[in-house]
Scaffold this motif. Structure first.
Motif, PDB file in Angstrom:
ATOM      1  N   GLU A  73       0.843  -1.199   0.000  1.00  0.00           N
ATOM      2  CA  GLU A  73       0.000   0.000   0.000  1.00  0.00           C
ATOM      3  C   GLU A  73       0.873   1.241   0.000  1.00  0.00           C
ATOM      4  OE1 GLU A  73      -3.254   0.370   2.706  1.00  0.00           O
ATOM      5  OE2 GLU A  73      -3.626  -1.791   2.675  1.00  0.00           O
ATOM      6  N   ALA A  74       0.423   2.257  -0.717  1.00  0.00           N
ATOM      7  CA  ALA A  74       1.145   3.537  -0.741  1.00  0.00           C
ATOM      8  C   ALA A  74       1.160   4.132   0.663  1.00  0.00           C
ATOM      9  CB  ALA A  74       0.470   4.489  -1.718  1.00  0.00           C
ATOM     10  N   GLN A  75       2.303   4.683   1.025  1.00  0.00           N
ATOM     11  CA  GLN A  75       2.468   5.311   2.339  1.00  0.00           C
ATOM     12  C   GLN A  75       3.074   6.700   2.134  1.00  0.00           C
ATOM     13  OE1 GLN A  75       1.578   3.929   5.342  1.00  0.00           O
ATOM     14  NE2 GLN A  75       0.715   2.278   4.114  1.00  0.00           N
ATOM     15  N   PRO A  76       2.513   7.718   2.760  1.00  0.00           N
ATOM     16  CA  PRO A  76       3.110   9.051   2.631  1.00  0.00           C
ATOM     17  C   PRO A  76       4.469   9.100   3.327  1.00  0.00           C
ATOM     18  CG  PRO A  76       1.335   9.083   4.241  1.00  0.00           C
ATOM     19  CD  PRO A  76       1.339   7.709   3.628  1.00  0.00           C
ATOM     20  N   THR A  85      14.211   9.912   0.040  1.00  0.00           N
ATOM     21  CA  THR A  85      13.845  10.396  -1.286  1.00  0.00           C
ATOM     22  C   THR A  85      14.949  11.269  -1.860  1.00  0.00           C
ATOM     23  OG1 THR A  85      11.497  10.310  -0.773  1.00  0.00           O
ATOM     24  CG2 THR A  85      12.141  11.756  -2.553  1.00  0.00           C
ATOM     25  N   SER A 105       5.605  12.244  -8.634  1.00  0.00           N
ATOM     26  CA  SER A 105       4.690  11.847  -7.558  1.00  0.00           C
ATOM     27  C   SER A 105       5.091  10.509  -6.935  1.00  0.00           C
ATOM     28  CB  SER A 105       3.254  11.785  -8.072  1.00  0.00           C
ATOM     29  OG  SER A 105       3.141  10.822  -9.102  1.00  0.00           O
ATOM     30  N   ASP A 106       5.820   9.660  -7.689  1.00  0.00           N
ATOM     31  CA  ASP A 106       6.274   8.387  -7.125  1.00  0.00           C
ATOM     32  C   ASP A 106       7.157   8.613  -5.905  1.00  0.00           C
ATOM     33  OD1 ASP A 106       5.007   6.876  -9.113  1.00  0.00           O
ATOM     34  OD2 ASP A 106       6.778   6.851 -10.392  1.00  0.00           O
ATOM     35  N   THR A 108       6.895  10.554  -3.543  1.00  0.00           N
ATOM     36  CA  THR A 108       6.175  10.905  -2.320  1.00  0.00           C
ATOM     37  C   THR A 108       5.564   9.669  -1.651  1.00  0.00           C
ATOM     38  OG1 THR A 108       4.084  11.317  -3.474  1.00  0.00           O
ATOM     39  CG2 THR A 108       5.602  13.197  -3.243  1.00  0.00           C
ATOM     40  N   ASN A 109       5.778   8.501  -2.235  1.00  0.00           N
ATOM     41  CA  ASN A 109       5.235   7.240  -1.736  1.00  0.00           C
ATOM     42  C   ASN A 109       6.377   6.430  -1.115  1.00  0.00           C
ATOM     43  OD1 ASN A 109       4.288   4.625  -1.393  1.00  0.00           O
ATOM     44  ND2 ASN A 109       3.430   4.452  -3.444  1.00  0.00           N
ATOM     45  N   SER A 111       6.480   3.468   0.167  1.00  0.00           N
ATOM     46  CA  SER A 111       6.548   2.083  -0.305  1.00  0.00           C
ATOM     47  C   SER A 111       7.298   2.008  -1.632  1.00  0.00           C
ATOM     48  CB  SER A 111       5.144   1.487  -0.457  1.00  0.00           C
ATOM     49  OG  SER A 111       4.534   1.345   0.794  1.00  0.00           O
ATOM     50  N   TRP A 112       6.991   2.911  -2.540  1.00  0.00           N
ATOM     51  CA  TRP A 112       7.656   2.948  -3.847  1.00  0.00           C
ATOM     52  C   TRP A 112       9.137   3.272  -3.669  1.00  0.00           C
ATOM     53  CZ3 TRP A 112      10.410   6.456  -6.696  1.00  0.00           C
ATOM     54  CH2 TRP A 112      10.573   6.173  -8.057  1.00  0.00           C
ATOM     55  N   HIS A 137       6.263  -2.464   3.404  1.00  0.00           N
ATOM     56  CA  HIS A 137       7.586  -1.865   3.226  1.00  0.00           C
ATOM     57  C   HIS A 137       8.438  -1.849   4.499  1.00  0.00           C
ATOM     58  CE1 HIS A 137       5.266   1.315   5.099  1.00  0.00           C
ATOM     59  NE2 HIS A 137       6.411   1.888   5.427  1.00  0.00           N
TER      60      HIS A 137
END
Length: 149
Positions: A73-76, A85, A105-106, A108-109, A111-112, A137
């Motif tokens: 799941e995406a996490q901020p 980052t 925008s990737d 800011t996630n 998990s990504w 993650h």
């Protein structure tokens, strides 16, 4: 691949023979002939899967049964995690054609971002597999915290 389902990619264990069980269904989005005459292929990951039984054909092609696995799941990203980052962007700036594959925008996630770090950290295939197979993650983030101390 004729029906546009793509193909599966799994990592090999350290013995270079054993397929690790969690892989990615991929799709070819571009290809080119490189200066050295080899074929350069650009793929995009579609979804994660778990490999079940598989057979090996005479030409070495492996065909197997797979079960899709949910993505993390995406996490901020919190204020304390912005460093992951920033450092990642700095590293990827050395490879502009690779960086151009991603959307801003990737970044800011969390998990990504953790998934990109798993790709580039000098971990063994089994260590990477352990992170990839996790339900979220958190394991990758713990490893990242330890590496970037």
């Amino acid at each position: 691949m004729k029906n546009d389902l793509g193909f599966g990619a799994c990592m090999l264990a350290e013995d270079s023979k054993t397929l690790l069980p969690v892989g990615t269904r991929c799709k070819i989005i571009d290809f080119e002939t490189l200066e050295d005459g080899l074929l350069g292929v650009t793929v995009v990951g579609i979804e994660k899967f778990e490999l079940g039984t598989y057979t090996i054909e005479d030409d070495g092609l492996k065909r197997g049964n797979v079960t899709p696995v949910p993505s993390w799941e995406a996490q901020p990203i919190t204020e304390q995690q912005v460093k992951y980052t920033s450092i990642l962007k700095d590293l990827l700036a050395e490879y502009p054609e690779h960086l151009s594959q991603y959307k801003l925008s990737d970044f800011t996630n969390l998990s990504w971002v953790c998934q990109r770090w798993i790709e580039i950290l000098p971990l063994t295939p089994t260590e990477k597999q352990h992170c990839i197979a996790a339900k979220d993650h958190q394991l990758a983030l713990t490893m990242l915290n330890n590496v970037l101390k």
